[in-house]
Write an enzyme that holds these catalytic residues in place. Sequence first.
Site, PDB file in Angstrom:
ATOM      1  N   THR A 110       0.848  -1.200   0.000  1.00  0.00           N
ATOM      2  CA  THR A 110       0.000   0.000   0.000  1.00  0.00           C
ATOM      3  C   THR A 110       0.883   1.249   0.000  1.00  0.00           C
ATOM      4  OG1 THR A 110      -0.209   0.213   2.412  1.00  0.00           O
ATOM      5  CG2 THR A 110      -1.779  -1.251   1.308  1.00  0.00           C
ATOM      6  N   GLY A 111       0.348   2.316  -0.573  1.00  0.00           N
ATOM      7  CA  GLY A 111       1.129   3.556  -0.683  1.00  0.00           C
ATOM      8  C   GLY A 111       2.319   3.358  -1.597  1.00  0.00           C
ATOM      9  N   ALA A 112       2.095   2.609  -2.691  1.00  0.00           N
ATOM     10  CA  ALA A 112       3.218   2.176  -3.542  1.00  0.00           C
ATOM     11  C   ALA A 112       3.598   3.193  -4.614  1.00  0.00           C
ATOM     12  CB  ALA A 112       2.869   0.838  -4.202  1.00  0.00           C
TER      13      ALA A 112
ATOM     14  N   GLY B 269       7.471   7.427  -2.165  1.00  0.00           N
ATOM     15  CA  GLY B 269       8.205   7.198  -0.923  1.00  0.00           C
ATOM     16  C   GLY B 269       8.689   5.778  -0.689  1.00  0.00           C
TER      17      GLY B 269
ATOM     18  N   TYR C 104      -0.796  11.237  15.140  1.00  0.00           N
ATOM     19  CA  TYR C 104       0.173  10.365  14.460  1.00  0.00           C
ATOM     20  C   TYR C 104       0.813   9.381  15.451  1.00  0.00           C
ATOM     21  CZ  TYR C 104       4.058   8.852  11.528  1.00  0.00           C
ATOM     22  OH  TYR C 104       4.958   8.093  10.813  1.00  0.00           O
TER      23      TYR C 104
HETATM   24  N1  LIG Z   1       9.184   9.361   6.118  1.00  0.00           N
HETATM   25  C1  LIG Z   1       9.489   9.150   7.386  1.00  0.00           C
HETATM   26  O1  LIG Z   1      10.388   9.796   7.958  1.00  0.00           O
HETATM   27  C2  LIG Z   1       8.770   8.082   8.166  1.00  0.00           C
HETATM   28  C3  LIG Z   1       9.234   7.797   9.474  1.00  0.00           C
HETATM   29  C4  LIG Z   1       8.583   6.802  10.193  1.00  0.00           C
HETATM   30  C5  LIG Z   1       7.520   6.112   9.644  1.00  0.00           C
HETATM   31  N2  LIG Z   1       7.105   6.425   8.391  1.00  0.00           N
HETATM   32  C6  LIG Z   1       5.962   5.676   7.844  1.00  0.00           C
HETATM   33  O2  LIG Z   1       6.277   5.193   6.569  1.00  0.00           O
HETATM   34  C7  LIG Z   1       5.085   4.987   5.816  1.00  0.00           C
HETATM   35  C8  LIG Z   1       5.271   5.517   4.397  1.00  0.00           C
HETATM   36  O3  LIG Z   1       5.508   6.898   4.459  1.00  0.00           O
HETATM   37  P1  LIG Z   1       6.455   7.693   3.426  1.00  0.00           P
HETATM   38  O4  LIG Z   1       7.525   8.310   4.231  1.00  0.00           O
HETATM   39  O5  LIG Z   1       6.812   6.836   2.276  1.00  0.00           O
HETATM   40  O6  LIG Z   1       5.465   8.880   3.021  1.00  0.00           O
HETATM   41  P2  LIG Z   1       4.821   9.305   1.614  1.00  0.00           P
HETATM   42  O7  LIG Z   1       5.876   9.445   0.587  1.00  0.00           O
HETATM   43  O8  LIG Z   1       3.976  10.490   1.940  1.00  0.00           O
HETATM   44  O9  LIG Z   1       3.924   8.057   1.235  1.00  0.00           O
HETATM   45  C9  LIG Z   1       2.703   7.788   1.861  1.00  0.00           C
HETATM   46  C10 LIG Z   1       1.862   6.953   0.939  1.00  0.00           C
HETATM   47  O10 LIG Z   1       0.579   6.764   1.529  1.00  0.00           O
HETATM   48  C11 LIG Z   1      -0.395   6.962   0.525  1.00  0.00           C
HETATM   49  N3  LIG Z   1      -1.669   7.423   1.029  1.00  0.00           N
HETATM   50  C12 LIG Z   1      -1.931   8.565   1.701  1.00  0.00           C
HETATM   51  N4  LIG Z   1      -3.240   8.675   1.955  1.00  0.00           N
HETATM   52  C13 LIG Z   1      -3.833   7.578   1.411  1.00  0.00           C
HETATM   53  C14 LIG Z   1      -5.161   7.111   1.336  1.00  0.00           C
HETATM   54  N5  LIG Z   1      -6.175   7.799   1.873  1.00  0.00           N
HETATM   55  N6  LIG Z   1      -5.397   5.939   0.701  1.00  0.00           N
HETATM   56  C15 LIG Z   1      -4.395   5.239   0.142  1.00  0.00           C
HETATM   57  N7  LIG Z   1      -3.115   5.629   0.196  1.00  0.00           N
HETATM   58  C16 LIG Z   1      -2.832   6.785   0.813  1.00  0.00           C
HETATM   59  C17 LIG Z   1       0.201   8.045  -0.348  1.00  0.00           C
HETATM   60  O11 LIG Z   1      -0.451   8.044  -1.579  1.00  0.00           O
HETATM   61  P3  LIG Z   1      -0.627   9.410  -2.403  1.00  0.00           P
HETATM   62  O12 LIG Z   1       0.599   9.474  -3.256  1.00  0.00           O
HETATM   63  O13 LIG Z   1      -1.882   9.211  -3.142  1.00  0.00           O
HETATM   64  O14 LIG Z   1      -0.712  10.540  -1.397  1.00  0.00           O
HETATM   65  C18 LIG Z   1       1.650   7.612  -0.408  1.00  0.00           C
HETATM   66  O15 LIG Z   1       1.866   6.685  -1.444  1.00  0.00           O
HETATM   67  C19 LIG Z   1       3.960   5.666   6.603  1.00  0.00           C
HETATM   68  O16 LIG Z   1       3.197   4.689   7.262  1.00  0.00           O
HETATM   69  C20 LIG Z   1       4.705   6.522   7.624  1.00  0.00           C
HETATM   70  O17 LIG Z   1       3.981   6.672   8.812  1.00  0.00           O
HETATM   71  C21 LIG Z   1       7.705   7.390   7.629  1.00  0.00           C
END
Ligand SMILES: NC(=O)c1ccc[n+]([C@@H]2O[C@H](COP(=O)([O-])OP(=O)(O)OC[C@H]3O[C@@H](n4cnc5c(N)ncnc54)[C@H](OP(=O)(O)O)[C@@H]3O)[C@@H](O)[C@H]2O)c1
Length: 280
Positions: free
Chosen positions: A9-11, A14, A164
Amino acid sequence: MEGKTVLVTGASTGIGFVTALELARQGAHVIMVSRDAQRAEEARKEIQLRAKSAKLDVMLADLSSLVDIRDLAERVKAKYPRLDVLVNNAGVISGKRIMTRDGFEFTFALDHLGYFFLTQELMPLLKASAPARIINVSSEAHRGGQMYFEDLHLAKGYSAIKAYCQAKLANLLFTFELARMLEGTGITVNAVHPGAVATSFGSTSSGIVKVFVMLFRPFMRSREKGAETTIYLAYSPEVANTTGKYFIDKREARPSKRALLRKDQERLWKISEELVNGGV
Ligand SMILES: NC(=O)c1ccc[n+]([C@@H]2O[C@H](COP(=O)([O-])OP(=O)(O)OC[C@H]3O[C@@H](n4cnc5c(N)ncnc54)[C@H](OP(=O)(O)O)[C@@H]3O)[C@@H](O)[C@H]2O)c1
């Protein structure tokens, strides 16, 4: 990963994008779940360009919506006879308190109930494919979290950080309870902290979160590094039998005391079940 089917998911962006790319490179058939058709198609094309023989499928769903999750799971079950790895990765930190159409606070709905309900809906397929693996992307932010069981949707005193941290703590409580329930089934479930990763994460937030993300972005790790532990848990034989654990940098880490509270694990499970079953 040849012969294996993986759902991420969220593929489209990021950490999820890199997870999908690397697992496709290793031969898995990857179902890329995204909520946006254009972003998903661009991501699919980029992966196909970088991994010529990649086997990819895009499925659209808003994972903050129970109806969409159920519909997604039905489409997956209708099309695929097996699912070997489920990566619950899509997550946000939301500056504003937004309510979903099911009446849930958005962060709680997507970051926790999205993981919970999609896993529940895909469980028959995972069980039929065992040995199978579930990976829940959580965060070290869980350490600052607590469960507001009397006000999970944070009607009182909402803040992006509070929502969060609660949701990421919920990811761990869910992982540990599910691991116990899945004992003996051949399905493992583990959680991950990816590190502080320079993705679009936090960019739609506001206030202190946005400032923090902008200031620290230059010091954050790449999305490739951020996806390493998820990818490791998805394929490595070293963790084939490891379940109910929390990982950072491919090593087991100790979660917060709150994440290990069995009564909270059970309580959250019960409430989540009521919410998803009552809501659809
Ligand atoms: N980045 C960090 O520093 C960090 C640190 C700790 C944990 N995390 C965790 O890592 C995971 C991935 O985050 P990331 O850093 O890769 O952030 P990201 O680049 O913002 O990716 C988040 C993904 O979630 C999708 N998404 C958001 N809302 C959605 C919805 N309503 N339905 C379906 N998909 C949805 C987004 O799709 P869209 O492109 O459509 O928005 C995007 O593909 C998250 O669970 C986050 O909590 C991240």
